[in-house]
Design an enzyme around this catalytic site. Structure first.
Site, PDB file in Angstrom:
ATOM      1  CG  PHE A 111      -1.984  -0.989   1.218  1.00  4.68           C
ATOM      2  CD1 PHE A 111      -3.243  -0.640   0.741  1.00  4.68           C
ATOM      3  CD2 PHE A 111      -1.762  -2.291   1.647  1.00  4.68           C
ATOM      4  CE1 PHE A 111      -4.260  -1.579   0.700  1.00  4.68           C
ATOM      5  CE2 PHE A 111      -2.779  -3.234   1.604  1.00  4.68           C
ATOM      6  CZ  PHE A 111      -4.036  -2.879   1.121  1.00  4.68           C
ATOM      7  N   PRO A 225      10.816  -9.443  15.129  1.00  4.70           N
ATOM      8  CG  PRO A 225      11.814  -7.506  14.311  1.00  4.70           C
ATOM      9  CD  PRO A 225      10.609  -8.363  14.135  1.00  4.70           C
ATOM     10  CD  GLU A 294       2.197  -6.990  14.258  1.00  7.09           C
ATOM     11  OE1 GLU A 294       2.958  -6.690  13.324  1.00  7.09           O
ATOM     12  OE2 GLU A 294       2.393  -6.617  15.431  1.00  7.09           O
TER      13      GLU A 294
HETATM   14  N1  UDP Z   1       0.380   2.830   4.921  1.00  2.77           N
HETATM   15  C1  UDP Z   1       0.201   3.819   3.957  1.00  2.77           C
HETATM   16  N2  UDP Z   1      -0.159   5.055   4.376  1.00  2.77           N
HETATM   17  C2  UDP Z   1      -0.367   5.373   5.689  1.00  2.77           C
HETATM   18  C3  UDP Z   1      -0.190   4.355   6.641  1.00  2.77           C
HETATM   19  C4  UDP Z   1       0.195   3.112   6.228  1.00  2.77           C
HETATM   20  O1  UDP Z   1       0.390   3.588   2.776  1.00  2.77           O
HETATM   21  O2  UDP Z   1      -0.701   6.531   5.997  1.00  2.77           O
HETATM   22  C5  UDP Z   1       0.727   1.467   4.448  1.00  2.77           C
HETATM   23  C6  UDP Z   1       2.203   1.390   4.093  1.00  2.77           C
HETATM   24  O3  UDP Z   1       2.379   0.386   3.116  1.00  2.77           O
HETATM   25  C7  UDP Z   1       2.822   0.952   5.392  1.00  2.77           C
HETATM   26  C8  UDP Z   1       1.779  -0.047   5.892  1.00  2.77           C
HETATM   27  O4  UDP Z   1       0.524   0.528   5.486  1.00  2.77           O
HETATM   28  O5  UDP Z   1       4.090   0.388   5.213  1.00  2.77           O
HETATM   29  C9  UDP Z   1       1.802  -0.281   7.391  1.00  2.77           C
HETATM   30  O6  UDP Z   1       1.673   0.920   8.077  1.00  2.77           O
HETATM   31  P1  UDP Z   1       2.721   1.352   9.177  1.00  2.77           P
HETATM   32  O7  UDP Z   1       4.082   1.055   8.670  1.00  2.77           O
HETATM   33  O8  UDP Z   1       2.458   2.757   9.577  1.00  2.77           O
HETATM   34  O9  UDP Z   1       2.301   0.420  10.389  1.00  2.77           O
HETATM   35  P2  UDP Z   1       3.148  -0.586  11.240  1.00  2.77           P
HETATM   36  O10 UDP Z   1       3.124  -1.876  10.483  1.00  2.77           O
HETATM   37  O11 UDP Z   1       4.529  -0.033  11.373  1.00  2.77           O
HETATM   38  O12 UDP Z   1       2.419  -0.652  12.527  1.00  2.77           O
END
Ligand code: UDP
Length: 350
Positions: A111, A225, A294
């Site tokens: 995304f 990790p 998650e």
């Molecule tokens: N993402 C995006 N825009 C946003 C927030 C998230 O495109 O405003 C997508 C993007 O691919 C990102 C993934 O959703 O890598 C996961 O979001 P994020 O990394 O913020 O969450 P985390 O997995 O670190 O909790």
């Protein structure tokens, strides 16, 4: 018997067979110990965060982040007999030969919404270098702004890109709950059987070492990790009993990250559909899991154990809590920034 006599007798030195054996044994132990210490590897990253961390730890000025050898912390199998993957292996060499014959096609889906467009270039160019090099790969980028991909990243032969437009989703939380739904819809409406394997990956990541055929399995999940090797009671599973993501105390082998998961396209579709139904159900009841997507992913993977488990090499960032791994392969720049203190966050505009 004296092993190391303090006073050396005059004349030729006599060494008994037993002393000789002990000397050899000690020498062997010394060599073994030194070999273990030497087994450190370097990871190259172009991201400034890693340069800074490397310098901060006195690890030189070359941008190398040294990582201790994982030693015995690299089990090759899960308790239910699935493969636990630490890089290329004999199995993947065999798999590579098979793929070359069959022309296996893999999708990598990410995304890119709102400000996350800033990550796309590093993500794609690093994937071109390290993600299934020389294999047939299609990138699926789900975005609210296709212009964020301009100018286009140059792709190698056998590499394609499909841009899928999605509506703008204001607010990070909204997107977090929509991703599984959009993933299921995209597989059904767009991807179909175009690919054999499909991996869903966060775009704020960089491939820093080869990620090859060893990751291809029916249902693939990656170990978190910071929770790998930690006791079960530290895993942040959902504890709210009303949530569909609830995990009881006697459940759960590992805690998986949502940064990278995948498998056969049919398996990933099933996963995305089940998780999106659980999310919608919880939304309707006003109970949402704390770990967002998650949590649902972890719930699903308890009910459907992965057939291939990727070690934390495939989702890593440098933090006090992260497990040492022999070779970090996919590094989360977003989570890396989260692990920095406030001053460093500002310095690196995290
Ligand atoms: N993402 C995006 N825009 C946003 C927030 C998230 O495109 O405003 C997508 C993007 O691919 C990102 C993934 O959703 O890598 C996961 O979001 P994020 O990394 O913020 O969450 P985390 O997995 O670190 O909790």
């Amino acid at each position: 018997m004296v092993l190391f006599p303090l006073k050396m007798p005059a004349g030729p030195i006599r060494v008994t067979r037993f002393q000789m054996f002990l000397y050899c044994f000690l020498l062997f132990l010394l060599i073994y110990f030194l070999q273990g210490r030497k087994a450190a590897v370097g990871v190259q990253s172009s991201h400034p965060v890693f340069h800074a961390l490397a310098m901060e730890r006195g690890r030189g000025t070359t941008g190398l982040v040294n990582v201790k050898a994982a030693g015995p912390q690299t089990p090759l199998e899960t308790p239910w007999g699935a493969q636990l993957v630490w890089g290329d292996s004999r199995k993947s060499v065999h798999r590579r030969a098979q793929l070359a014959q069959q022309g296996i096609h893999t999708g990598l889906l990410a995304f890119m919404v709102g400000t996350y467009a800033k990550f796309v270039r590093r993500f794609l160019s690093s994937a071109e270098t390290y993600f299934l090099p020389h294999q047939l790969v299609t990138y699926y980028i789900l975005t609210d702004n296709a212009r964020g991909l301009e100018p286009p990243t140059e792709l190698g032969p056998n590499r394609r890109m499909k841009v899928i437009s999605i509506a703008e989703l204001p607010g990070w939380e909204k997107l977090a709950y929509r991703r599984m739904i959009l993933l299921a819809e995209t597989i059904k409406d767009t991807i179909g059987n175009d690919v054999d394997y499909l991996f869903c990956v966060d775009i704020d990541q960089e491939f820093v070492a080869p990620v090859g055929e060893e990751i291809l399995g029916d249902l693939v999940a990656t170990l978190h990790p910071e929770l790998f090797g930690m006791p079960r009671n530290s895993f942040p599973f959902e504890i709210e009993k009303d949530s569909s993501a609830y995990v009881a105390e006697n459940e759960g082998d590992y805690y998986y990250t949502s940064e990278l998961y995948g498998g056969l396209v049919s398996e990933l579709y099933r996963l995305a559909r089940v998780c999106s139904m659980l999310i919608l159900q919880d939304q309707a009841n006003g109970v949402l899991a704390k770990g967002l997507e998650e949590s649902y992913l972890n719930r699903y993977l308890i009910n459907h154990r992965p057939t291939c488990v990727l070690s934390p090499e495939y989702s890593w960032w440098d933090s006090a809590l992260a497990a040492d791994v022999p070779v970090p392969r996919l590094v989360s720049l977003g989570r890396q920034c989260e692990a920095l203190d406030e001053d460093k966050k500002e310095e690196f505009k995290c």
